[in-house]
Motif scaffolding. Sequence first.
Motif, PDB file in Angstrom:
ATOM      1  N   ILE A 741      -8.402  23.903 -28.298  1.00  0.00           N
ATOM      2  CA  ILE A 741      -9.674  24.585 -28.011  1.00  0.00           C
ATOM      3  C   ILE A 741      -9.607  25.984 -28.615  1.00  0.00           C
ATOM      4  CG2 ILE A 741     -11.219  25.455 -26.207  1.00  0.00           C
ATOM      5  CD1 ILE A 741     -10.338  23.166 -24.418  1.00  0.00           C
ATOM      6  N   ILE A 742     -10.491  26.240 -29.584  1.00  0.00           N
ATOM      7  CA  ILE A 742     -10.546  27.556 -30.236  1.00  0.00           C
ATOM      8  C   ILE A 742     -11.783  28.276 -29.707  1.00  0.00           C
ATOM      9  CG2 ILE A 742     -10.702  28.794 -32.431  1.00  0.00           C
ATOM     10  CD1 ILE A 742      -9.532  26.269 -33.778  1.00  0.00           C
ATOM     11  N   ILE A 743     -11.575  29.439 -29.111  1.00  0.00           N
ATOM     12  CA  ILE A 743     -12.668  30.184 -28.475  1.00  0.00           C
ATOM     13  C   ILE A 743     -12.945  31.441 -29.285  1.00  0.00           C
ATOM     14  CG2 ILE A 743     -13.390  31.432 -26.397  1.00  0.00           C
ATOM     15  CD1 ILE A 743     -11.304  29.620 -24.882  1.00  0.00           C
ATOM     16  N   PHE A 744     -14.198  31.572 -29.734  1.00  0.00           N
ATOM     17  CA  PHE A 744     -14.642  32.818 -30.365  1.00  0.00           C
ATOM     18  C   PHE A 744     -15.525  33.553 -29.369  1.00  0.00           C
ATOM     19  CE2 PHE A 744     -13.579  30.365 -34.147  1.00  0.00           C
ATOM     20  CZ  PHE A 744     -12.915  31.319 -34.913  1.00  0.00           C
ATOM     21  N   ARG A 745     -15.156  34.776 -29.042  1.00  0.00           N
ATOM     22  CA  ARG A 745     -15.863  35.556 -28.009  1.00  0.00           C
ATOM     23  C   ARG A 745     -16.460  36.793 -28.651  1.00  0.00           C
ATOM     24  NH1 ARG A 745     -18.599  37.679 -24.401  1.00  0.00           N
ATOM     25  NH2 ARG A 745     -17.965  37.868 -22.219  1.00  0.00           N
ATOM     26  N   ASP A 746     -17.754  37.011 -28.387  1.00  0.00           N
ATOM     27  CA  ASP A 746     -18.443  38.164 -28.959  1.00  0.00           C
ATOM     28  C   ASP A 746     -18.701  39.205 -27.875  1.00  0.00           C
ATOM     29  OD1 ASP A 746     -19.779  39.706 -30.834  1.00  0.00           O
ATOM     30  OD2 ASP A 746     -21.712  38.823 -30.387  1.00  0.00           O
ATOM     31  N   GLY A 747     -18.856  40.451 -28.299  1.00  0.00           N
ATOM     32  CA  GLY A 747     -19.438  41.460 -27.431  1.00  0.00           C
ATOM     33  C   GLY A 747     -18.532  42.066 -26.385  1.00  0.00           C
ATOM     34  N   VAL A 748     -17.202  41.990 -26.548  1.00  0.00           N
ATOM     35  CA  VAL A 748     -16.343  42.664 -25.567  1.00  0.00           C
ATOM     36  C   VAL A 748     -15.535  43.761 -26.250  1.00  0.00           C
ATOM     37  CG1 VAL A 748     -16.149  40.797 -23.886  1.00  0.00           C
ATOM     38  CG2 VAL A 748     -14.571  40.860 -25.780  1.00  0.00           C
ATOM     39  N   SER A 749     -15.295  44.839 -25.508  1.00  0.00           N
ATOM     40  CA  SER A 749     -14.535  45.964 -26.054  1.00  0.00           C
ATOM     41  C   SER A 749     -13.049  45.756 -25.781  1.00  0.00           C
ATOM     42  CB  SER A 749     -15.005  47.261 -25.400  1.00  0.00           C
ATOM     43  OG  SER A 749     -14.734  47.200 -24.011  1.00  0.00           O
ATOM     44  N   GLU A 750     -12.237  46.612 -26.389  1.00  0.00           N
ATOM     45  CA  GLU A 750     -10.787  46.473 -26.227  1.00  0.00           C
ATOM     46  C   GLU A 750     -10.361  46.619 -24.767  1.00  0.00           C
ATOM     47  OE1 GLU A 750      -8.863  48.886 -29.462  1.00  0.00           O
ATOM     48  OE2 GLU A 750     -10.754  48.367 -30.451  1.00  0.00           O
ATOM     49  N   SER A 751     -11.107  47.425 -24.006  1.00  0.00           N
ATOM     50  CA  SER A 751     -10.740  47.604 -22.598  1.00  0.00           C
ATOM     51  C   SER A 751     -10.967  46.333 -21.776  1.00  0.00           C
ATOM     52  CB  SER A 751     -11.549  48.760 -21.995  1.00  0.00           C
ATOM     53  OG  SER A 751     -12.930  48.433 -22.000  1.00  0.00           O
ATOM     54  N   GLN A 752     -11.713  45.367 -22.337  1.00  0.00           N
ATOM     55  CA  GLN A 752     -12.011  44.132 -21.608  1.00  0.00           C
ATOM     56  C   GLN A 752     -11.173  42.933 -22.079  1.00  0.00           C
ATOM     57  OE1 GLN A 752     -16.171  44.472 -22.710  1.00  0.00           O
ATOM     58  NE2 GLN A 752     -16.759  44.658 -20.576  1.00  0.00           N
ATOM     59  N   PHE A 753     -10.270  43.160 -23.032  1.00  0.00           N
ATOM     60  CA  PHE A 753      -9.480  42.041 -23.563  1.00  0.00           C
ATOM     61  C   PHE A 753      -8.683  41.341 -22.461  1.00  0.00           C
ATOM     62  CE2 PHE A 753      -9.078  43.662 -28.245  1.00  0.00           C
ATOM     63  CZ  PHE A 753     -10.433  43.451 -28.405  1.00  0.00           C
ATOM     64  N   ASN A 754      -8.091  42.142 -21.553  1.00  0.00           N
ATOM     65  CA  ASN A 754      -7.280  41.524 -20.494  1.00  0.00           C
ATOM     66  C   ASN A 754      -8.131  40.655 -19.574  1.00  0.00           C
ATOM     67  OD1 ASN A 754      -4.859  42.510 -21.409  1.00  0.00           O
ATOM     68  ND2 ASN A 754      -4.964  44.383 -20.201  1.00  0.00           N
ATOM     69  N   GLN A 755      -9.394  41.052 -19.360  1.00  0.00           N
ATOM     70  CA  GLN A 755     -10.282  40.213 -18.543  1.00  0.00           C
ATOM     71  C   GLN A 755     -10.593  38.896 -19.246  1.00  0.00           C
ATOM     72  OE1 GLN A 755     -13.003  43.716 -17.809  1.00  0.00           O
ATOM     73  NE2 GLN A 755     -13.621  42.401 -16.128  1.00  0.00           N
ATOM     74  N   VAL A 756     -10.821  38.958 -20.562  1.00  0.00           N
ATOM     75  CA  VAL A 756     -11.075  37.721 -21.319  1.00  0.00           C
ATOM     76  C   VAL A 756      -9.888  36.774 -21.158  1.00  0.00           C
ATOM     77  CG1 VAL A 756     -11.368  36.755 -23.641  1.00  0.00           C
ATOM     78  CG2 VAL A 756     -12.627  38.791 -22.985  1.00  0.00           C
ATOM     79  N   LEU A 757      -8.670  37.332 -21.256  1.00  0.00           N
ATOM     80  CA  LEU A 757      -7.460  36.503 -21.191  1.00  0.00           C
ATOM     81  C   LEU A 757      -7.142  36.021 -19.790  1.00  0.00           C
ATOM     82  CD1 LEU A 757      -5.024  38.382 -23.607  1.00  0.00           C
ATOM     83  CD2 LEU A 757      -5.988  36.103 -23.916  1.00  0.00           C
ATOM     84  N   ASN A 758      -7.402  36.870 -18.792  1.00  0.00           N
ATOM     85  CA  ASN A 758      -6.933  36.554 -17.433  1.00  0.00           C
ATOM     86  C   ASN A 758      -8.031  36.112 -16.482  1.00  0.00           C
ATOM     87  OD1 ASN A 758      -4.021  37.240 -17.702  1.00  0.00           O
ATOM     88  ND2 ASN A 758      -4.893  39.199 -18.318  1.00  0.00           N
ATOM     89  N   VAL A 759      -9.292  36.210 -16.904  1.00  0.00           N
ATOM     90  CA  VAL A 759     -10.386  35.711 -16.057  1.00  0.00           C
ATOM     91  C   VAL A 759     -11.076  34.554 -16.772  1.00  0.00           C
ATOM     92  CG1 VAL A 759     -12.537  36.279 -14.873  1.00  0.00           C
ATOM     93  CG2 VAL A 759     -10.685  37.969 -14.963  1.00  0.00           C
ATOM     94  N   GLU A 760     -11.677  34.843 -17.932  1.00  0.00           N
ATOM     95  CA  GLU A 760     -12.435  33.794 -18.625  1.00  0.00           C
ATOM     96  C   GLU A 760     -11.551  32.633 -19.060  1.00  0.00           C
ATOM     97  OE1 GLU A 760     -16.199  36.411 -20.306  1.00  0.00           O
ATOM     98  OE2 GLU A 760     -14.773  35.603 -21.751  1.00  0.00           O
ATOM     99  N   LEU A 761     -10.423  32.934 -19.696  1.00  0.00           N
ATOM    100  CA  LEU A 761      -9.550  31.849 -20.159  1.00  0.00           C
ATOM    101  C   LEU A 761      -9.003  31.052 -18.978  1.00  0.00           C
ATOM    102  CD1 LEU A 761      -8.120  30.308 -22.375  1.00  0.00           C
ATOM    103  CD2 LEU A 761      -6.326  32.043 -22.407  1.00  0.00           C
TER     104      LEU A 761
END
Length: 928
Positions: A741-761
Amino acid sequence: MDSFEPDGTGARDGNGAPDSLPPPPPVIPPDFVPTRVEEQEPAKKKVVRVPISRRGLGSRGQRISLLTNHFKVNVTNVEGHFYHYSVSVSYEDGRPVDGKGAGRKVIDRVQETYNAELDGKDFAYDGEKSLFTVGPLPRNKLEFTVVLEDISSNRNNGNASPDAHGSPNGNDRKRLRRPYRSKTFKVEISFAAKIPIQAIANALRGQESENSQEAFRVLDIILRQHAAKQGCLLVRQSFFHNDPKNFADVGGGVLGCRGFHSSFRTTQGGLSLNIDVSTTMIIQPGPVVDFLIANQNVRDPFSIDWAKAKRTLKNLRIKTITSNQEYKITGLSEKLCKEQMFSLKQKNVKDDDGEVQELEITVYDYFVNNRNIDLRYSGDLPCINVGKPKRPTYIPLELCELVSLQRYTKALTNLQRASLVEKSRQKPQERMSVLSNALKLSKYDNEPMLRSCGISISTNFAQVEGRVLPAPRLKFGNGEDFSPRNGRWNFNNKKLVQPTKIERWAVVNFSARCDIRSLVRDLIKCGEMKGILIDQPFDVFEESPQFRRSSPVVRVEKMFDEIQSKLPGAPQFLLCLLPERKNSDLYGPWKRKNLADFGIVTQCMAPMRVNDQYLTNVLLKINAKLGGLNSLLAVEHSPSIPIVSKVPTIILGMDVSHGSPGHSDIPSIAAVVSSRHWPLISRYRAAVRTQSPKVEMIDSLFKKVSDTEDEGIISHISFINFRELLLDFYTSSGKRKPEQIIIFRDGVSESQFNQVLNVELNQIIEACKFLDEKWSPKFAVIVAQKNHHTKFFQSGSPDNVPPGTVVDNKVCHPRNYDFYLCAHAGMIGTSRPTHYHVLFDEIGFSSDELQELVHSLSYVYQRSTTAISVVAPICYAHLAASQVGSFMKFEDLSETSSSQGGMTSAGPVPVPQLPRLQEKVCNSMFFC
């Protein structure tokens, strides 16, 4: 557990052996109430993921020497410390000072007055509650008292009252003769923390920490303070000088103001200062009446809508032409200037008790007779009120001028936006020249705080090496191959690779003026040349003149009544002709009626200037919506995409679309698109849902509510759930589960990367486990950013960088895995590359493989015949979010609100739920 197999025959593993079938899900009783997520058993401790490190540099493509708008920074004093102090500024009576800009004036005065007590230290002050020095102040807690005379002239400060020279009010002259304008302030400065400057050097080695983030914050605050002292308008890290040469009129009393973004960045090449051109919108300075006439597009002051004007003017700052004194507008007078009374104290007339007598007088008479000021027209207009609600202070309109550099934060109209784009575009060489001048003008060498850190900034653009990736070969109809040139191709004398047949269709005309017979004839002829067989339409439905002035919803309802009464059955397709070229009010209701209520594929067009190219573009959209394909990558057809073609792979594009500025109550729309028909990477379907306004993180990708149900964005998005996305992939991809599964995510700043990895993923992984406990696909997560300030230039060439230019050295992150790609040909202005951040990769792509996949995904966008600037799945997610979002714009949100909203600092926000799309269209590329 759910099986992927829709017909109960069992899923198969990669070798064709049947998997063991899970037991059927239990039947849920009709009165079942889902439990909230928080009431489930306590969550197990999750592994905290961080963005992965770079895996080496790419090597494919033709090398090209480039310049970039990063300027090298040298830091010599890495042994010292920044000292962080908390600042409290209050009035003499203890009230806090909350006016923006007031704090800076007070702190500047503290520095001037108490220089010796502060050991001559320079400050970096953020304008609010934080102050930084290089090295410590003499004591950990310091208290000062300072006096300021002219605090009211600060930006946005409403604490002071205006003087009499243009402002009648109850206590008029006598009160104003006292030196009341002098205000005393108490300032407390208390030690808060110590930040080693060494943290900057550590960050440059890839060892980022909280200290290094704070150290860079200090450097950025120094830049902001430096700009503030030059009288700039500050908008985050962008600075705007009060220079009319930088203003461009975009209509409606609004100017585009050109300024500069300036921020420090850690890169592989060391510390750099990134400088770029930036634009913000400001109110047209000058006479208030001129602004209102332009803003409301009226002919004279007597045609102004004053209720609207009151809302527009509130909190704007003006100065009076009689005294040049500055005030903040609090409202308008209830009566006209010739009728509005106020009490004027007569200093030489006292009553029997010795009290000063008051005279009731109109504002107009006061200015004309007492002040001898000629008022030409404002006697018959409301006055500007700059006083407090219970103690108004009125000034005639024609004496008021709007102060420069006041931000305009409302949404721009289409005309304003088009004008802004046209007036702010700059060719690469012009932009380089402007940036060089900006660096010279900024005079950072004279900044005392930067000097005390030993910071010096190069005046030369940094040199980087790029690589130009070759364009992928495309497959058209009749087996024809083609290599795009300069990121472009066309369908002249070419067939679409998979054309559809349009049999049952009709034309709907909402009062657009055009020759429909010719339009239909040309569309059929153009379709035939591209391989699309189009029958004659069943009918043309013309809007009845009696409904043209009705609301958009009524117009659509009446049109559908007409269609249903005449069509023998549901049409395959409706072509809708709209009278307005852009943003027709009919668009949202029409799309909703077709997609959500009837499941009909529809294409809207505004037939203003119709030619072959226009019709070809329309047919590309229609063909994609009806299940056809316009072109394919040759490597899809083979199939020979590295890694992706070998193992079943689903590609997701994720985006959140927010309401426009000034519409904080409009819900955000989160969209996920997923690829289908593996090994293709050109076909997609979408899932969309609403969430709390302005929330960027997709707040409920997966929410388990029972053993067999889940309720989340990927899972229970208004009209589709994750299980259906995956079932669709399974049934359309030869009954194979996605193993990658390859996920392309738009519209998040560097301060939100950990949320993408630890919440969304995490939520996506949970959704996968929910569907099949044994299924463990591998993931890759890539964030795409367009909103950044890095640009690339060809040395000695006036042209933009060629399409396919990739940069993964020098200006990229010292540790993290990122690269810049300019896949498209920049035709106007300066190309903006997309900044891709690879946050996670279990699949094991090499740098070259991933860069080539991203580059290829910029060529599969079915709506156009050009490479696009960001991967197609993200563009599709954006399209799906905005198209379904148009469903909401015409509704009364309170009627459709639901308690399923997200959280804000004020608590849960009710969010209206989107209508469910009909099954017939939800698998289609309806968003194309």
